[in-house]
Design a protein around this motif. Structure first.
Motif, PDB file in Angstrom:
ATOM      1  N   ASN A  95       0.853  -1.183   0.000  1.00 58.92           N
ATOM      2  CA  ASN A  95       0.000   0.000   0.000  1.00 58.92           C
ATOM      3  C   ASN A  95       0.894   1.239   0.000  1.00 58.92           C
ATOM      4  OD1 ASN A  95      -1.616   2.225   0.887  1.00 58.92           O
ATOM      5  ND2 ASN A  95      -3.120   0.744   1.612  1.00 58.92           N
ATOM      6  N   LYS A  96       0.601   2.191  -0.854  1.00 56.83           N
ATOM      7  CA  LYS A  96       1.457   3.385  -0.960  1.00 56.83           C
ATOM      8  C   LYS A  96       1.434   4.219   0.310  1.00 56.83           C
ATOM      9  CE  LYS A  96      -1.745   6.611  -3.161  1.00 56.83           C
ATOM     10  NZ  LYS A  96      -1.980   7.435  -4.314  1.00 56.83           N
ATOM     11  N   ASN A  97       0.434   4.031   1.163  1.00 50.81           N
ATOM     12  CA  ASN A  97       0.358   4.783   2.420  1.00 50.81           C
ATOM     13  C   ASN A  97       1.428   4.354   3.426  1.00 50.81           C
ATOM     14  OD1 ASN A  97      -1.834   6.252   1.462  1.00 50.81           O
ATOM     15  ND2 ASN A  97      -3.285   4.722   2.201  1.00 50.81           N
ATOM     16  N   LEU A  98       2.117   3.260   3.159  1.00 48.23           N
ATOM     17  CA  LEU A  98       3.194   2.799   4.032  1.00 48.23           C
ATOM     18  C   LEU A  98       4.514   3.530   3.757  1.00 48.23           C
ATOM     19  CD1 LEU A  98       2.525  -1.046   3.807  1.00 48.23           C
ATOM     20  CD2 LEU A  98       1.954   0.469   5.707  1.00 48.23           C
ATOM     21  N   PHE A  99       4.535   4.369   2.725  1.00 48.14           N
ATOM     22  CA  PHE A  99       5.765   5.019   2.287  1.00 48.14           C
ATOM     23  C   PHE A  99       5.603   6.527   2.230  1.00 48.14           C
ATOM     24  CE2 PHE A  99       5.459   0.825   0.455  1.00 48.14           C
ATOM     25  CZ  PHE A  99       6.671   0.265   0.816  1.00 48.14           C
ATOM     26  N   CYS A 100       6.728   7.212   2.273  1.00 47.64           N
ATOM     27  CA  CYS A 100       6.741   8.667   2.090  1.00 47.64           C
ATOM     28  C   CYS A 100       6.858   8.926   0.587  1.00 47.64           C
ATOM     29  CB  CYS A 100       7.916   9.296   2.823  1.00 47.64           C
ATOM     30  SG  CYS A 100       7.845   9.095   4.597  1.00 47.64           S
ATOM     31  N   ILE A 101       5.755   9.261  -0.022  1.00 47.59           N
ATOM     32  CA  ILE A 101       5.701   9.499  -1.460  1.00 47.59           C
ATOM     33  C   ILE A 101       5.685  11.006  -1.695  1.00 47.59           C
ATOM     34  CG2 ILE A 101       4.366   9.107  -3.577  1.00 47.59           C
ATOM     35  CD1 ILE A 101       5.232   6.482  -2.368  1.00 47.59           C
ATOM     36  N   PRO A 102       6.559  11.522  -2.555  1.00 45.20           N
ATOM     37  CA  PRO A 102       6.514  12.956  -2.861  1.00 45.20           C
ATOM     38  C   PRO A 102       5.129  13.354  -3.396  1.00 45.20           C
ATOM     39  CG  PRO A 102       8.494  11.968  -3.760  1.00 45.20           C
ATOM     40  CD  PRO A 102       7.633  10.844  -3.266  1.00 45.20           C
ATOM     41  N   HIS A 143       4.063  15.256  -5.664  1.00 45.97           N
ATOM     42  CA  HIS A 143       3.845  15.280  -7.110  1.00 45.97           C
ATOM     43  C   HIS A 143       3.704  13.875  -7.713  1.00 45.97           C
ATOM     44  CE1 HIS A 143       8.207  15.356  -6.479  1.00 45.97           C
ATOM     45  NE2 HIS A 143       8.309  14.701  -7.618  1.00 45.97           N
ATOM     46  N   TYR A 144       3.950  12.812  -6.934  1.00 41.07           N
ATOM     47  CA  TYR A 144       3.753  11.454  -7.424  1.00 41.07           C
ATOM     48  C   TYR A 144       2.524  10.772  -6.834  1.00 41.07           C
ATOM     49  CZ  TYR A 144       8.481  11.470  -9.372  1.00 41.07           C
ATOM     50  OH  TYR A 144       9.608  11.748 -10.087  1.00 41.07           O
ATOM     51  N   GLU A 145       1.928  11.352  -5.809  1.00 39.84           N
ATOM     52  CA  GLU A 145       0.828  10.699  -5.096  1.00 39.84           C
ATOM     53  C   GLU A 145      -0.313  10.252  -6.006  1.00 39.84           C
ATOM     54  OE1 GLU A 145      -0.366  13.284  -1.922  1.00 39.84           O
ATOM     55  OE2 GLU A 145       1.080  12.412  -0.538  1.00 39.84           O
ATOM     56  N   GLU A 146      -0.717  11.100  -6.925  1.00 46.26           N
ATOM     57  CA  GLU A 146      -1.846  10.772  -7.804  1.00 46.26           C
ATOM     58  C   GLU A 146      -1.476   9.752  -8.887  1.00 46.26           C
ATOM     59  OE1 GLU A 146      -4.980  11.784  -7.219  1.00 46.26           O
ATOM     60  OE2 GLU A 146      -4.111  12.683  -5.415  1.00 46.26           O
ATOM     61  N   ASP A 147      -0.180   9.628  -9.164  1.00 44.29           N
ATOM     62  CA  ASP A 147       0.266   8.732 -10.230  1.00 44.29           C
ATOM     63  C   ASP A 147       0.499   7.299  -9.762  1.00 44.29           C
ATOM     64  OD1 ASP A 147       0.266  10.828 -12.086  1.00 44.29           O
ATOM     65  OD2 ASP A 147       2.278  11.437 -11.481  1.00 44.29           O
ATOM     66  N   LEU A 148       0.636   7.111  -8.456  1.00 43.64           N
ATOM     67  CA  LEU A 148       0.943   5.788  -7.920  1.00 43.64           C
ATOM     68  C   LEU A 148      -0.274   5.124  -7.301  1.00 43.64           C
ATOM     69  CD1 LEU A 148       4.334   6.445  -6.120  1.00 43.64           C
ATOM     70  CD2 LEU A 148       3.979   5.296  -8.285  1.00 43.64           C
ATOM     71  N   GLU A 149      -0.373   3.821  -7.545  1.00 38.69           N
ATOM     72  CA  GLU A 149      -1.411   3.026  -6.903  1.00 38.69           C
ATOM     73  C   GLU A 149      -0.818   2.208  -5.766  1.00 38.69           C
ATOM     74  OE1 GLU A 149      -4.178   0.157  -8.888  1.00 38.69           O
ATOM     75  OE2 GLU A 149      -4.172   1.771 -10.382  1.00 38.69           O
ATOM     76  N   ARG A 150       0.303   1.551  -6.044  1.00 44.53           N
ATOM     77  CA  ARG A 150       0.959   0.687  -5.085  1.00 44.53           C
ATOM     78  C   ARG A 150       2.474   0.751  -5.298  1.00 44.53           C
ATOM     79  NH1 ARG A 150      -2.506  -1.686  -2.322  1.00 44.53           N
ATOM     80  NH2 ARG A 150      -1.474  -3.507  -1.515  1.00 44.53           N
ATOM     81  N   VAL A 151       3.223   0.254  -4.330  1.00 50.46           N
ATOM     82  CA  VAL A 151       4.677   0.162  -4.429  1.00 50.46           C
ATOM     83  C   VAL A 151       5.034  -1.320  -4.499  1.00 50.46           C
ATOM     84  CG1 VAL A 151       6.860   0.593  -3.235  1.00 50.46           C
ATOM     85  CG2 VAL A 151       5.045   2.313  -3.164  1.00 50.46           C
ATOM     86  N   PHE A 152       5.751  -1.716  -5.534  1.00 51.64           N
ATOM     87  CA  PHE A 152       6.110  -3.124  -5.691  1.00 51.64           C
ATOM     88  C   PHE A 152       7.437  -3.471  -5.021  1.00 51.64           C
ATOM     89  CE2 PHE A 152       3.004  -2.792  -9.117  1.00 51.64           C
ATOM     90  CZ  PHE A 152       2.233  -3.906  -8.832  1.00 51.64           C
ATOM     91  N   ILE A 153       8.414  -2.577  -5.127  1.00 60.01           N
ATOM     92  CA  ILE A 153       9.720  -2.850  -4.528  1.00 60.01           C
ATOM     93  C   ILE A 153      10.111  -1.643  -3.673  1.00 60.01           C
ATOM     94  CG2 ILE A 153      12.131  -3.426  -4.941  1.00 60.01           C
ATOM     95  CD1 ILE A 153      11.287  -4.425  -7.712  1.00 60.01           C
ATOM     96  N   PRO A 154      10.118  -1.796  -2.343  1.00 57.26           N
ATOM     97  CA  PRO A 154      10.506  -0.681  -1.470  1.00 57.26           C
ATOM     98  C   PRO A 154      11.981  -0.305  -1.656  1.00 57.26           C
ATOM     99  CG  PRO A 154       9.445  -2.445  -0.213  1.00 57.26           C
ATOM    100  CD  PRO A 154       9.693  -2.969  -1.597  1.00 57.26           C
TER     101      PRO A 154
END
Length: 97
Positions: A9-16, A18-29
């Protein structure tokens, strides 16, 4: 990564922002990438033994990974019981369509 892998889940990471709307999930931390890069450096040092290492970086995309890998190799070289000479060079590849 397996096809059925759902990622993190992208909420587990600090996402900039400007990328928040472009990402759904993170595959490789990022931490996993750093850990695997360090492991690769250890494998290279073990496989090369006392042979001279020639590191060749493909520019325009590979530099950050290359720099991280070399940092780990240099640290192992400095803190290990042996010192292996390293030569670094760069190439730029032009792709043709």
């Amino acid at each position: 990564i397996r096809d059925e892998e759902s990622g993190y889940n992208k909420n587990l990471f600090c996402i900039p922002k400007h990328y928040e709307e472009d990402l759904e999930r993170v595959f490789i931390p990022h931490g996993l990438i750093l850990d695997r890069t360090e492991r690769l450096a250890r494998d290279i040092m073990q496989d090369m033994g006392s042979h001279h290492i020639v590191a060749l970086c493909v520019l325009k995309g590979g530099y950050t990974f290359f720099a991280d890998l070399l940092d780990h190799i240099k640290a192992l070289n400095q803190n290990g019981d042996k010192s292996v000479p390293i030569t670094v060079d760069f190439v730029r590849i032009k792709s043709c369509c």
